[in-house]
Design a protein around this motif. Structure first.
Motif: not given
Length: 345
Positions: A163, A165, A230, A233-234, A237, A267-269, A305
């Motif tokens: 999680e 960032t 992923n 998402y990466n 963040r 953001v958070n997943k 996300i």
């Protein structure tokens, strides 16, 4: 006889290291002779001159401050030579010229926010997260003529949570910096250290993040490949803060269609199997934007996300719920703009 140290730094990241160097003077038997930082810069709408974070901290500590326009300036070099230095410590500063880093008797060391030789360059924290690393850390090493390639003195490792960032990792490493700085000074002055050479190790680069790098065009991600969600998402963040910029298209009940430039700042997943968000949607090659339980999501088949913080162009930062209440009332459809080019502010 006490030895003499000079500190070089600019941003907030370097302040905890400067504090540690200042506090350890009596314990480790040295004098902090001053601080080198960048000259004041004009910033903001009023174009008022702003001091670097290191200058602000140095003033609190009543330290001698050097602000050369050029590090190769002869008058500046002569002033530094007169300090009779044993060591220069560099944390988050520009590249030092050879005529400066060779002045101290014991050499010049740098603190870098990665486990060198991985992520040499200006943005190691960002790229470690973008690339999905589970671990990073801090490295102290002796400076030479090439950036981040000198002999390694000490390293300390730090886990990266799923999680975390870039901003959060920045603060974690900043808080851990004093310990490795203190240990490095201690072993250098005692001459009880064994160097690790980098030239035999595999390296990677972490170039400076440019404005164009912060643009999110979701259609450039290949979702036919595994682990792409992923990577998305990466990427988000790893660019937070200040966040990634993208264009969205909003359609309303009255048939109006508008385009908004937004900055996704945090953001958070979440996984649907954990019942944090509503049930799955149909298969989508490209994730969709969706409103669910007053949350704005970038949603794939089995996970999403969650956009926690968002900023509209020329607007204020807000939560997902605030954005929905302000812009998505009576909205029938919201989607990413399908374009290859997005204007940069």
């Amino acid at each position: 006889m006490k030895q003499n140290i000079l500190f070089c730094g600019t941003p907030k990241f370097a302040t905890t290291s400067l504090q540690a160097v200042f506090k350890c003077q009596d314990e480790l038997n040295y004098n902090l002779k001053g601080v080198v930082t960048i000259p004041d810069k004009k910033a903001g709408r009023g174009q008022k001159k702003q001091e670097s974070e290191i200058k602000k901290e140095a003033k609190k500590l009543n330290l001698n401050i050097f602000e050369p326009n050029k590090l190769t300036d002869n008058d500046f070099i002569q002033k530094i030579k007169q300090l009779n230095l044993d060591l220069i410590i560099v944390v988050a500063f520009k590249k030092l010229p050879q005529q400066l880093f060779t002045i101290p008797k014991q050499g010049t060391i740098n603190l870098h926010a990665s486990l060198l030789p991985k992520y040499r360059g200006a943005a190691p924290i960002n790229w470690a997260i973008i690339n999905g690393e589970n671990e990073t850390g801090l490295t102290t090493f002796f400076i030479n003529q090439k950036i981040d390639t000198g002999d390694i003195i000490l390293q300390s490792k730090t886990k990266i949570s799923k999680e975390c960032t870039a901003g959060e990792l920045h603060d974690i490493l900043m808080k851990k910096s004093p310990d490795i700085i203190k240990k490095t000074i201690k072993i250098i002055f005692s001459k009880k250290y064994k160097l690790k050479h980098q030239h035999t190790l595999q390296f990677s680069l972490a170039p400076k993040i440019q404005k164009k790098d912060r643009i999110l065009n979701i259609y450039k991600f290949n979702f036919n490949k595994s682990n792409t969600f992923n990577k998305l998402y990466n990427f988000i963040r790893g660019m937070s803060p200040p966040g990634v910029k993208t264009n969205i298209i909003i359609e309303y009940q009255n048939k109006d269609v508008i385009k908004k430039t937004i900055i996704i700042k945090d953001v958070n997943k979440t996984i649907f199997n954990n019942k944090k968000i509503a049930s799955k949607t149909k298969s989508n090659k490209v994730p969709i934007l969706k409103i669910s339980n007053k949350n704005l999501l970038i949603q794939s088949d089995a996970e999403a996300i969650l956009i926690k913080k968002i900023k509209v162009e020329n607007g204020k930062e807000m939560s997902s719920e605030e954005f929905i209440n302000g812009f998505l009332q009576k909205c029938t459809k919201i989607k990413f703009e399908n374009t290859k080019e997005i204007n940069v502010l």
